[in-house]
Design a protein around this motif. Structure first.
Motif, PDB file in Angstrom:
ATOM      1  N   ILE A  56      22.531 -41.772 -34.247  1.00 21.89           N
ATOM      2  CA  ILE A  56      22.063 -42.787 -33.303  1.00 21.89           C
ATOM      3  C   ILE A  56      22.133 -42.126 -31.935  1.00 21.89           C
ATOM      4  N   ALA A  57      20.983 -41.706 -31.432  1.00 23.76           N
ATOM      5  CA  ALA A  57      20.925 -40.878 -30.227  1.00 23.76           C
ATOM      6  C   ALA A  57      20.368 -41.648 -29.034  1.00 23.76           C
ATOM      7  N   ILE A  58      20.689 -41.132 -27.867  1.00 28.00           N
ATOM      8  CA  ILE A  58      20.183 -41.687 -26.611  1.00 28.00           C
ATOM      9  C   ILE A  58      20.187 -40.546 -25.611  1.00 28.00           C
ATOM     10  N   ASP A  59      19.258 -40.538 -24.654  1.00 31.95           N
ATOM     11  CA  ASP A  59      19.405 -39.533 -23.598  1.00 31.95           C
ATOM     12  C   ASP A  59      19.861 -40.238 -22.328  1.00 31.95           C
ATOM     13  N   GLN A  60      21.181 -40.450 -22.271  1.00 35.98           N
ATOM     14  CA  GLN A  60      21.818 -41.134 -21.159  1.00 35.98           C
ATOM     15  C   GLN A  60      22.371 -40.097 -20.184  1.00 35.98           C
ATOM     16  N   GLU A  61      21.505 -39.706 -19.257  1.00 34.58           N
ATOM     17  CA  GLU A  61      21.908 -38.729 -18.253  1.00 34.58           C
ATOM     18  C   GLU A  61      22.593 -39.404 -17.073  1.00 34.58           C
ATOM     19  N   GLY A  62      22.199 -40.649 -16.783  1.00 34.96           N
ATOM     20  CA  GLY A  62      22.609 -41.296 -15.549  1.00 34.96           C
ATOM     21  C   GLY A  62      21.596 -40.993 -14.466  1.00 34.96           C
ATOM     22  N   GLY A  63      21.632 -41.764 -13.385  1.00 30.42           N
ATOM     23  CA  GLY A  63      20.669 -41.549 -12.314  1.00 30.42           C
ATOM     24  C   GLY A  63      19.264 -41.900 -12.750  1.00 30.42           C
ATOM     25  N   LYS A  64      18.346 -40.963 -12.611  1.00 27.21           N
ATOM     26  CA  LYS A  64      16.930 -41.180 -12.898  1.00 27.21           C
ATOM     27  C   LYS A  64      16.687 -41.527 -14.362  1.00 27.21           C
ATOM     28  N   VAL A  65      17.435 -40.916 -15.261  1.00 19.67           N
ATOM     29  CA  VAL A  65      17.259 -41.142 -16.699  1.00 19.67           C
ATOM     30  C   VAL A  65      18.399 -42.012 -17.205  1.00 19.67           C
ATOM     31  N   ASP A  85      31.511 -33.146  -5.432  1.00 18.24           N
ATOM     32  CA  ASP A  85      32.739 -32.531  -5.946  1.00 18.24           C
ATOM     33  C   ASP A  85      32.524 -32.262  -7.433  1.00 18.24           C
ATOM     34  N   ILE A  86      32.432 -31.003  -7.796  1.00 24.76           N
ATOM     35  CA  ILE A  86      32.112 -30.649  -9.187  1.00 24.76           C
ATOM     36  C   ILE A  86      33.120 -31.229 -10.163  1.00 24.76           C
ATOM     37  N   SER A  87      34.367 -31.429  -9.727  1.00 26.35           N
ATOM     38  CA  SER A  87      35.394 -31.965 -10.640  1.00 26.35           C
ATOM     39  C   SER A  87      35.129 -33.423 -10.999  1.00 26.35           C
ATOM     40  N   LEU A  88      34.293 -34.129 -10.209  1.00 27.71           N
ATOM     41  CA  LEU A  88      33.951 -35.516 -10.530  1.00 27.71           C
ATOM     42  C   LEU A  88      33.128 -35.615 -11.809  1.00 27.71           C
ATOM     43  N   VAL A  89      32.553 -34.500 -12.240  1.00 25.34           N
ATOM     44  CA  VAL A  89      31.797 -34.477 -13.496  1.00 25.34           C
ATOM     45  C   VAL A  89      32.705 -34.867 -14.665  1.00 25.34           C
ATOM     46  N   LYS A  90      33.989 -34.572 -14.563  1.00 27.84           N
ATOM     47  CA  LYS A  90      34.932 -34.946 -15.632  1.00 27.84           C
ATOM     48  C   LYS A  90      34.930 -36.461 -15.827  1.00 27.84           C
ATOM     49  N   ASP A  91      35.054 -37.208 -14.724  1.00 20.67           N
ATOM     50  CA  ASP A  91      35.054 -38.672 -14.810  1.00 20.67           C
ATOM     51  C   ASP A  91      33.682 -39.190 -15.251  1.00 20.67           C
ATOM     52  N   TYR A  92      32.642 -38.535 -14.770  1.00 16.90           N
ATOM     53  CA  TYR A  92      31.261 -38.901 -15.096  1.00 16.90           C
ATOM     54  C   TYR A  92      31.047 -38.864 -16.608  1.00 16.90           C
ATOM     55  N   ALA A  93      31.418 -37.737 -17.212  1.00 10.63           N
ATOM     56  CA  ALA A  93      31.246 -37.570 -18.660  1.00 10.63           C
ATOM     57  C   ALA A  93      32.140 -38.524 -19.437  1.00 10.63           C
ATOM     58  N   SER A  94      33.356 -38.728 -18.932  1.00 12.63           N
ATOM     59  CA  SER A  94      34.299 -39.620 -19.614  1.00 12.63           C
ATOM     60  C   SER A  94      33.766 -41.042 -19.687  1.00 12.63           C
ATOM     61  N   ILE A  95      33.172 -41.518 -18.600  1.00 12.11           N
ATOM     62  CA  ILE A  95      32.612 -42.877 -18.573  1.00 12.11           C
ATOM     63  C   ILE A  95      31.455 -42.999 -19.558  1.00 12.11           C
ATOM     64  N   ILE A  96      30.549 -42.028 -19.533  1.00 11.34           N
ATOM     65  CA  ILE A  96      29.410 -42.059 -20.468  1.00 11.34           C
ATOM     66  C   ILE A  96      29.910 -42.029 -21.908  1.00 11.34           C
ATOM     67  N   GLY A  97      30.868 -41.157 -22.193  1.00 10.03           N
ATOM     68  CA  GLY A  97      31.410 -41.048 -23.551  1.00 10.03           C
ATOM     69  C   GLY A  97      32.027 -42.348 -24.025  1.00 10.03           C
ATOM     70  N   LYS A  98      32.727 -43.022 -23.123  1.00 12.23           N
ATOM     71  CA  LYS A  98      33.383 -44.289 -23.467  1.00 12.23           C
ATOM     72  C   LYS A  98      32.351 -45.364 -23.815  1.00 12.23           C
ATOM     73  N   ILE A  99      31.303 -45.441 -23.003  1.00 10.96           N
ATOM     74  CA  ILE A  99      30.257 -46.446 -23.240  1.00 10.96           C
ATOM     75  C   ILE A  99      29.567 -46.196 -24.577  1.00 10.96           C
ATOM     76  N   LEU A 100      29.169 -44.962 -24.811  1.00  9.34           N
ATOM     77  CA  LEU A 100      28.395 -44.650 -26.018  1.00  9.34           C
ATOM     78  C   LEU A 100      29.241 -44.810 -27.276  1.00  9.34           C
ATOM     79  N   THR A 101      30.458 -44.302 -27.257  1.00  6.40           N
ATOM     80  CA  THR A 101      31.323 -44.382 -28.441  1.00  6.40           C
ATOM     81  C   THR A 101      31.568 -45.830 -28.849  1.00  6.40           C
ATOM     82  N   ASN A 102      31.898 -46.671 -27.881  1.00  3.56           N
ATOM     83  CA  ASN A 102      32.211 -48.069 -28.180  1.00  3.56           C
ATOM     84  C   ASN A 102      30.978 -48.910 -28.472  1.00  3.56           C
TER      85      ASN A 102
END
Length: 339
Positions: A56-65, A85-102
Motif C-alpha cells: 500500500i504505497a503513497i508518495d508523501q513527500e510533503g510540501g508540493k507533493v 536546519d538539516i537535522s530537522l529532517v529527522k523530525d520530518y521523517a519521523s512525523i511522516i512515518g508515524k502517520i503512514l504506519t498508523n
C-alpha cells in the motif's frame, strides 16, 4: 505492478482476480481521513485470499507533493526544512512515518534524492534537499534513519533530474552533461545500502540508453544499476511516457522486457489492467530469460515484504489528528522562525 485509480471498485476487481502486487494512493481516492482508512481496509480485505500481502504505497513527500487528506496539516517542503536546519529532517521523517504506519500504509515513494542545481526542471522545485551532493546525502540518511522501520522508503529519481531543465510529466529529458552525471548519482550510491527500493526516472542518457529513458532501458538497468543494487527497482509512472509520441507505441513492451521489479501504471478500469497483464504473460512465455527475471523479481518482492512484516491486517489504528497536527505545526514554526 502498482496501480492507482479513482474508482476503487475497479482496483478491487484486479486484486481479487489478478493478485496485484500493490496499489498507490492518491488524494482523489478519498474525501477525508476516515474515508482514506476505509479505502485502505477495503484494499487489504480484497487481498485476503492471497498469501502475499499488498504494497500500500503513497508518495508523501510533503510540501508540493502532499497526498494526505486536508484534515492533516501539510509539512513544509523538504528544501526549506533542510535549508533551515538539516537535522530537522529527522523530525520530518519521523512525523511522516508515524502517520503512514498508523494508517495502514507500508511504502512511501520518497525521499527525492535528486540534486537541484538551481537550473533543474521546475517539477523538482523545493522537492529536493537543499545544497550540494554532500548535503543531499546527509539529509537522505537522516530521512532513512528516522522513517518508521515498518515503512519501505523509495529513493527517487535515479540517476537524477538535476542535469535537465525539462519536466518528465510533459517531455522526456536528455542528459548530455555526462561529466556531471557521477556527482548526481553519488547520493543514490551512498544511500543504496540503507534503502530497499529505488525509483528510476524517465531520463535519456545520451550515448548510453539508445534514445530510451533509463526507466525502460534494459541495458541501463542491467549493466548500470542491477550489478550494484539488489533492492527493488521501480519505474517512474508509465503514463508519462504514454503521452510522448516517440514512446507511445512501445513504451510498455520495453518496460516489461527491461530489468525492473515493479512497473507503476495508472489505469482507467479493470479491463485495461487485464489486457496489460495478458500482454506481460505473452512476453514472458516467449522467452525463458524473461521468466527467470520474473522469478528473481518475485523473490525480491517477497523478501522485502517479509523483511518489513507487511500484512493485510485490516485492524488499522489510525492517528490522533489533533496531536499529529501539533507536531507538524511545531516543526513548520521552526522552519519559519527567524531572529
Amino acid at each position: 505492478m502498482g496501480v492507482n485509480n479513482q474508482n476503487i471498485s475497479e482496483i478491487i476487481k484486479l486484486i481479487k482476480k489478478a493478485y496485484l502486487g500493490g496499489v498507490i494512493l492518491y488524494k482523489k481516492n478519498y474525501h477525508n481521513y476516515f474515508d482514506m482508512l476505509l479505502v485502505i481496509k477495503k484494499l487489504k480485505d480484497a487481498n485476503k485470499d492471497n498469501k502475499i500481502p499488498l504494497f500500500i504505497a503513497i508518495d508523501q513527500e510533503g510540501g508540493k507533493v502532499n497526498r494526505l487528506p486536508n484534515e492533516i496539516h501539510n509539512l513544509k517542503n523538504i528544501y526549506d526544512v533542510s535549508k533551515k536546519d538539516i537535522s530537522l529532517v529527522k523530525d520530518y521523517a519521523s512525523i511522516i512515518g508515524k502517520i503512514l504506519t498508523n494508517s495502514g500504509i507500508n511504502m512511501n515513494l520518497a525521499p527525492v534524492v535528486d540534486i537541484d542545481n538551481g537550473t533543474s526542471a521546475k517539477s523538482l522545485y523545493k522537492r529536493c534537499f537543499y545544497g550540494d551532493y554532500k548535503n543531499v546525502i546527509k539529509g537522505t540518511n537522516y530521512y532513512l534513519d528516522n522513517l518508521n522501520k515498518k515503512i519501505i522508503p523509495v529513493i527517487k529519481h535515479y540517476p537524477g533530474h538535476g542535469l535537465t531543465t525539462r519536466d518528465t510529466h510533459f517531455i522526456v529529458p536528455y542528459i548530455t552533461k555526462l561529466n556531471k552525471l557521477d556527482e548526481h548519482i553519488k547520493p543514490f550510491n551512498e544511500c543504496m545500502d540503507k534503502c530497499d527500493a529505488l525509483m528510476v526516472g524517465h531520463l535519456v542518457i545520451r550515448g548510453f540508453t539508445n534514445l530510451l529513458p533509463a526507466s525502460i532501458s534494459d541495458k541501463f538497468l542491467s549493466e548500470c544499476l542491477r550489478k550494484d543494487y539488489q533492492g527493488l527497482i521501480i519505474t517512474d509512472e508509465m503514463n508519462m511516457l504514454k503521452k510522448q509520441l516517440f514512446y507511445h507505441f512501445n513504451y510498455l513492451d520495453k518496460a516489461l522486457k527491461a530489468n525492473s521489479d515493479i512497473i507503476l501504471l495508472k489505469i482507467k478500469d479493470a479491463n485495461e489492467g487485464y489486457k496489460i497483464l495478458d500482454k506481460y504473460q505473452r512476453i514472458l512465455l516467449s522467452n525463458k530469460h524473461y521468466q527467470d527475471r520474473l522469478d528473481d523479481s518475485v523473490k525480491r518482492i517477497i523478501n522485502i515484504k517479509e523483511k518489513y512484516h507487511i500484512s493485510d491486517n485490516t485492524n488499522i489504528l489510525g492517528i490522533d489528528i489533533d496531536k499529529i497536527n501539533k507536531e507538524i505545526d511545531n516543526l513548520n514554526e521552526k522552519v519559519n522562525f527567524t531572529l
